[in-house]
Design an enzyme around this catalytic site. Structure first.
Site, PDB file in Angstrom:
ATOM      1  N   ALA A  88       0.835  -1.207   0.000  1.00 20.01           N
ATOM      2  CA  ALA A  88       0.000   0.000   0.000  1.00 20.01           C
ATOM      3  C   ALA A  88       0.872   1.260   0.000  1.00 20.01           C
ATOM      4  O   ALA A  88       1.177   1.810  -1.071  1.00 20.01           O
ATOM      5  CB  ALA A  88      -0.938  -0.037   1.196  1.00 20.01           C
TER       6      ALA A  88
ATOM      7  N   HIS B 254       8.117  -0.814  -5.812  1.00 23.02           N
ATOM      8  CA  HIS B 254       6.796  -0.191  -5.978  1.00 23.02           C
ATOM      9  C   HIS B 254       6.217  -0.479  -7.372  1.00 23.02           C
ATOM     10  O   HIS B 254       5.967   0.447  -8.154  1.00 23.02           O
ATOM     11  CB  HIS B 254       6.864   1.318  -5.729  1.00 23.02           C
TER      12      HIS B 254
ATOM     13  N   GLY C 136       3.487  -2.703  -7.860  1.00 29.11           N
ATOM     14  CA  GLY C 136       2.182  -3.365  -7.772  1.00 29.11           C
ATOM     15  C   GLY C 136       1.267  -3.025  -8.935  1.00 29.11           C
ATOM     16  O   GLY C 136       0.558  -3.894  -9.463  1.00 29.11           O
ATOM     17  N   ALA C 137       1.282  -1.762  -9.349  1.00 34.05           N
ATOM     18  CA  ALA C 137       0.368  -1.320 -10.411  1.00 34.05           C
ATOM     19  C   ALA C 137       1.071  -1.249 -11.764  1.00 34.05           C
ATOM     20  O   ALA C 137       0.527  -0.711 -12.719  1.00 34.05           O
ATOM     21  CB  ALA C 137      -0.193   0.053 -10.062  1.00 34.05           C
TER      22      ALA C 137
ATOM     23  N   GLU D 173      11.290   6.423  -1.074  1.00 37.73           N
ATOM     24  CA  GLU D 173      11.511   5.643  -2.305  1.00 37.73           C
ATOM     25  C   GLU D 173      12.394   6.439  -3.256  1.00 37.73           C
ATOM     26  O   GLU D 173      12.092   7.599  -3.526  1.00 37.73           O
ATOM     27  CB  GLU D 173      10.175   5.301  -2.957  1.00 37.73           C
TER      28      GLU D 173
HETATM   29  C1  MLT Z   1      -1.135   3.638  -6.937  1.00 33.42           C
HETATM   30  O1  MLT Z   1      -1.450   4.309  -5.960  1.00 33.42           O
HETATM   31  O2  MLT Z   1      -1.783   3.680  -7.971  1.00 33.42           O
HETATM   32  C2  MLT Z   1       0.052   2.742  -6.905  1.00 33.42           C
HETATM   33  O3  MLT Z   1       0.699   2.764  -5.698  1.00 33.42           O
HETATM   34  C3  MLT Z   1       0.984   2.931  -8.040  1.00 33.42           C
HETATM   35  C4  MLT Z   1       1.536   4.309  -8.185  1.00 33.42           C
HETATM   36  O4  MLT Z   1       1.703   5.041  -7.221  1.00 33.42           O
HETATM   37  O5  MLT Z   1       1.812   4.691  -9.299  1.00 33.42           O
END
Ligand code: MLT
Length: 316
Positions: free
Chosen positions: A228, A276, A278-279, A258
């Site tokens: 998260a 980072h 995840g997305a 980060e």
């Molecule tokens: C998001 O909040 O969408 C994810 O953590 C990915 C990002 O920050 O780009």
């Protein structure tokens, strides 16, 4: 002829989505490949498209007097000063569902790697050793506790059903059951979970929600997964808890700073660390780009927005 409103793309977004934006009733200024051009683009920006690199803080907002819309091609809006935006009447939209499947899959990858004890085995095999013997556990029968029970955690819970895992959740904003996941207090979650999986949005109230006290309340040897926001977890306390064996290991996709600087945490044999991402699947990025472009086009046409993020203290 009426002048076209300017949409400034500050961070790289999906190429197909960007092309579609360029066909809209606007002038697109794409500075994503050269962030040093952003400052010069801000005075005339009507909309600003960002991912996570650009921090939309009070200073940036002050430099953009015509700004009316911030479109965040992602979920979290902690990189946007929502109070400063609200004061200026700037609307903020995001792409709340774009990365759900990708983050759910990454979380489940982490659970399997941790529970099965695979990290040390991969390292020892790579080092030329052949260490067989009992390794880890099955995910079946484990309890996964979600800290934050929004879209992503619910999707993981749905996918964990066929694995035979039990799911529990703590979320102060979810007051009654939405599915078979049992809602519990944070104390109960920490005491019962084999995996504590963090999925809350970062707010000023939940900074270091998982701290030394929380780790001391966890089941001995249980795991921590954070996909998260880094600041939800006290990284120094986590490293201590892993060192003492209280926490069995951790998988972290996000960090308070980060890129992270804490080499001891990153290099710990019981820690999986990823940058980072995840997305960051192709699918999630295509959806995020497409969803925010849809929102910008709606805003340009004066149509109702579908993913407006409520200003602090307000409702959508
Ligand atoms: C998001 O909040 O969408 C994810 O953590 C990915 C990002 O920050 O780009």
């Amino acid at each position: 002829m009426e002048e076209l409103r300017r949409v400034v793309v500050a961070d790289p977004i999906d190429a197909a989505a960007l092309s579609r934006l360029c066909t809209g009733p606007c002038e697109v200024m794409d500075v994503s490949s050269d962030p040093s051009r952003l400052l010069g683009a801000l005075p005339t920006a009507w909309a600003l498209v960002v991912r996570s690199r650009t921090k939309v803080d009070r200073k940036l907002i002050a430099a953009a007097p015509a700004l009316s819309l911030v479109a965040r091609a992602g979920v979290g809006v902690d990189s946007v000063d929502m109070a400063a935006a609200a004061e200026r009447g700037i609307r903020v939209v995001n792409a709340p569902a774009a990365a759900t499947a990708s983050v759910a899959e990454l979380s489940m990858t982490f659970y399997l790697l941790l529970v099965r004890g695979l990290l040390p085995k991969v390292a020892s095999t790579r080092a030329g050793r052949w260490e067989r013997g009992t390794s880890g556990h099955e995910l079946a029968g484990r309890t996964v506790g979600f800290v934050g029970y929004g879209r992503i955690a619910r999707e993981i819970a749905r996918r964990l059903g066929p694995f035979g895992a039990t799911t529990i959740a703590f979320d102060p904003f979810v007051r009654s059951a939405v599915d078979t996941t049992e809602l519990v207090s944070l104390e109960v979650l920490l005491a019962r979970s084999d995996i504590v999986s963090v999925h809350a949005a970062l707010t000023p109230e939940n900074h270091h929600l998982l701290d030394a006290r929380a780790f001391a309340r966890m089941k001995p040897g249980a795991f921590v997964v954070n996909v998260a926001r880094g600041a939800l977890v006290d990284e120094a306390a986590l490293l201590d808890a892993i060192g003492s064996g209280r926490v069995g290991g951790a998988a972290l996709d996000v960090f308070e700073e980060e890129p992270p600087m804490n080499r001891a945490l990153l290099e710990h044999p019981q820690v999986i660390a990823t940058p980072h991402l995840g997305a960051s699947t192709a699918e999630a990025q295509a959806r995020a780009g497409s969803d925010v472009v849809d929102e910008v086009l709606r805003a340009l046409r004066g149509d109702p927005l579908t993913a407006e993020v409520a200003p602090p203290g307000g409702s959508q």
